[in-house]
Design a protein around this motif. Structure first.
Motif, PDB file in Angstrom:
ATOM      1  N   GLY A  67       0.823  -1.206   0.000  1.00 21.67           N
ATOM      2  CA  GLY A  67       0.000   0.000   0.000  1.00 21.67           C
ATOM      3  C   GLY A  67       0.851   1.248   0.000  1.00 21.67           C
ATOM      4  O   GLY A  67       0.587   2.214  -0.734  1.00 21.67           O
ATOM      5  N   VAL A  70       3.222   1.151  -3.605  1.00 22.11           N
ATOM      6  CA  VAL A  70       2.446   1.308  -4.846  1.00 22.11           C
ATOM      7  C   VAL A  70       1.708   2.638  -4.840  1.00 22.11           C
ATOM      8  O   VAL A  70       1.627   3.327  -5.867  1.00 22.11           O
ATOM      9  N   GLY A  71       1.176   3.031  -3.679  1.00 18.05           N
ATOM     10  CA  GLY A  71       0.508   4.329  -3.586  1.00 18.05           C
ATOM     11  C   GLY A  71       1.454   5.463  -3.916  1.00 18.05           C
ATOM     12  O   GLY A  71       1.078   6.436  -4.584  1.00 18.05           O
ATOM     13  N   SER A 123      -5.916   0.562   0.291  1.00 13.88           N
ATOM     14  CA  SER A 123      -4.708   1.119   0.895  1.00 13.88           C
ATOM     15  C   SER A 123      -3.871   1.868  -0.129  1.00 13.88           C
ATOM     16  O   SER A 123      -3.279   2.912   0.170  1.00 13.88           O
ATOM     17  N   VAL A 124      -3.816   1.374  -1.378  1.00 16.28           N
ATOM     18  CA  VAL A 124      -3.066   2.052  -2.437  1.00 16.28           C
ATOM     19  C   VAL A 124      -3.723   3.383  -2.787  1.00 16.28           C
ATOM     20  O   VAL A 124      -3.051   4.424  -2.906  1.00 16.28           O
TER      21      VAL A 124
END
Length: 427
Positions: A67, A70-71, A123-124
């Motif tokens: 998360g 990648v976010g 989450s991302v």
């Protein structure tokens, strides 16, 4: 009389700049409610993964790391995009997006359809929206608050952060115990809705930023924030120091949980207490930042608090069982957090002072993306290191490396940021 300038700055009729203005009041209120909502939901996704989805340690770790990383990658093109748009609509949109995706979690839970993939996607999205919001919020703050008052404004944000860190997790834990595993996620979603309403209430005019070159985003624009930071003799040391210090401190957080809850046998409530009570140090530090700068000067306070904040973590390698160990952790954390409470508002103020208004969003986006990716990488690396050398040794090594980071602090006081209209600003 009070009024609103063309840039949206609220003119105050209070002598001596004691009021930061109505606009800042709404921005601070929005930050307060969303920060408390986030701290209420602290570690909510790992808890849901364990309690609802029976996820093991590997999947829980993957949820947290993926998360974050990648976010951050998803947010890379958003910094340049935000730079040339009005900031408050962007902030409202990211608040509403976070509200919507977080509400999908309790809804899916109620319908019996909640899965691990959904938690990962949420989450991302939340991580990317958070980076975008921060980039826009920095520009908004610089427009709402005059330069001499930026330190006081950042001090209030810092005090709010540590108050929420102290009160939010215990209240959130109690709420989960009473109402179930997804209640804090729902509360966090509502906090973003309230934050959007607060930002909407700021009012006043906000001019649309003008782009000097082509109106379309180019591939080369994605690196503008990094190019500007790394080319600036004043910003570069702040950037490198902050990214490395935060990454090393956060990399040891999971290891301390293993050490205290596993090897040393502390109860969960003792572990929570060890990190909640020292947050009082953040309140103390954030209140001291302004008076210290007024007496000793910004540069001296920045460097001194920057050195002091890295002198404490090595002590965590010596924590033992029982009351003595608990007191040691609380003392170390109090010293660390108090030093951070002084450093952060001074550092945040200098960063805004050094960054032209037309580069704030790109700069803050690059800064936050770098911090999150570094934290994710160092957390994974220190997990492997702990497996090879032992938990306590890995914590000690992080503490020793932190002692070298003051070498990256700025050596000279800063000068004013270049005018946004100067050709040199285009690098």
């Amino acid at each position: 009389m009070s009024g609103v300038t063309e840039s949206g700055v609220v003119e105050s009729d209070v002598v001596g700049g004691r009021s930061l203005g109505r606009g800042f009041g709404w921005l601070w209120g929005a930050y307060t409610v969303s920060t408390f909502g986030t701290r209420l939901a602290f570690d909510a996704f790992p808890l849901i993964a364990v309690m609802v989805l029976d996820a093991g340690p590997a999947r829980v770790a993957a949820l947290s790391a993926a998360g974050l990383a990648v976010g951050a990658v998803v947010a890379v093109p958003l910094g340049p995009w935000v730079e040339f748009r009005r900031k408050r609509p962007v902030m409202i949109a990211t608040d509403l997006l976070r509200c919507a995706v977080l509400l999908s979690v309790p809804l899916a839970y109620a319908l019996g359809r909640l899965g691990f993939a959904q938690l990962l996607v949420v989450s991302v999205v939340v991580a990317a929206a958070d980076i975008t919001f921060r980039a826009a919020a920095g520009s908004c703050l610089k427009a709402l608050v005059r330069g001499p008052d930026l330190l006081r404004a950042n001090g209030r944000f810092e005090a709010t952060t540590w108050t929420a860190a102290m009160l939010g997790p215990p209240v959130g834990g109690a709420a989960i115990g009473l109402f179930g595993p997804v209640v804090t996620v729902a509360a966090d979603a509502v906090s973003y809705l309230l934050s959007a309403l607060g930002i909407r209430a700021i009012g006043g005019g906000e001019p649309h930023p003008r782009r000097a070159a082509a109106s379309r985003l180019r591939a080369g624009d994605l690196l503008d924030g990094w190019r500007y930071v790394l080319a600036s003799p004043a910003l570069r040391p702040l950037f490198l120091n902050m990214v490395l210090v935060n990454g090393l401190i956060m990399a040891t957080a999971p290891l301390l949980a293993v050490l205290m809850l596993g090897d040393l046998g502390f109860a969960p409530w003792q572990y929570a207490l060890a990190f909640a009570v020292p947050c009082l140090g953040g309140l103390v530090g954030s209140r001291m930042a302004g008076p210290l700068v007024a007496r000793f000067g910004e540069h001296r306070v920045l460097v001194t608090s920057g050195v002091l904040r890295v002198c404490w973590p090595v002590g965590l390698a010596f924590v033992g069982p029982g009351t003595g160990g608990l007191i040691l952790v609380m003392a170390v954390e109090f010293g660390l957090i108090a030093s951070v409470g002084v450093y952060n508002p001074v550092y945040a103020t200098r960063r805004l002072e050094l960054t032209p208004a037309d580069r704030v969003a790109r700069t803050l986006s690059a800064w936050t993306v770098s911090g999150k990716l570094t934290t994710a990488a160092l957390t994974a690396l220190w997990g492997l290191l702990a497996g090879l050398t032992g938990t306590r040794t890995a914590v000690a090594l992080a503490g020793v490396l932190l002692l070298t980071t003051p070498l990256l602090l700025p050596r000279q006081p800063h000068t004013s940021a270049p005018s946004p209209s100067r050709p040199a600003a285009d690098g």
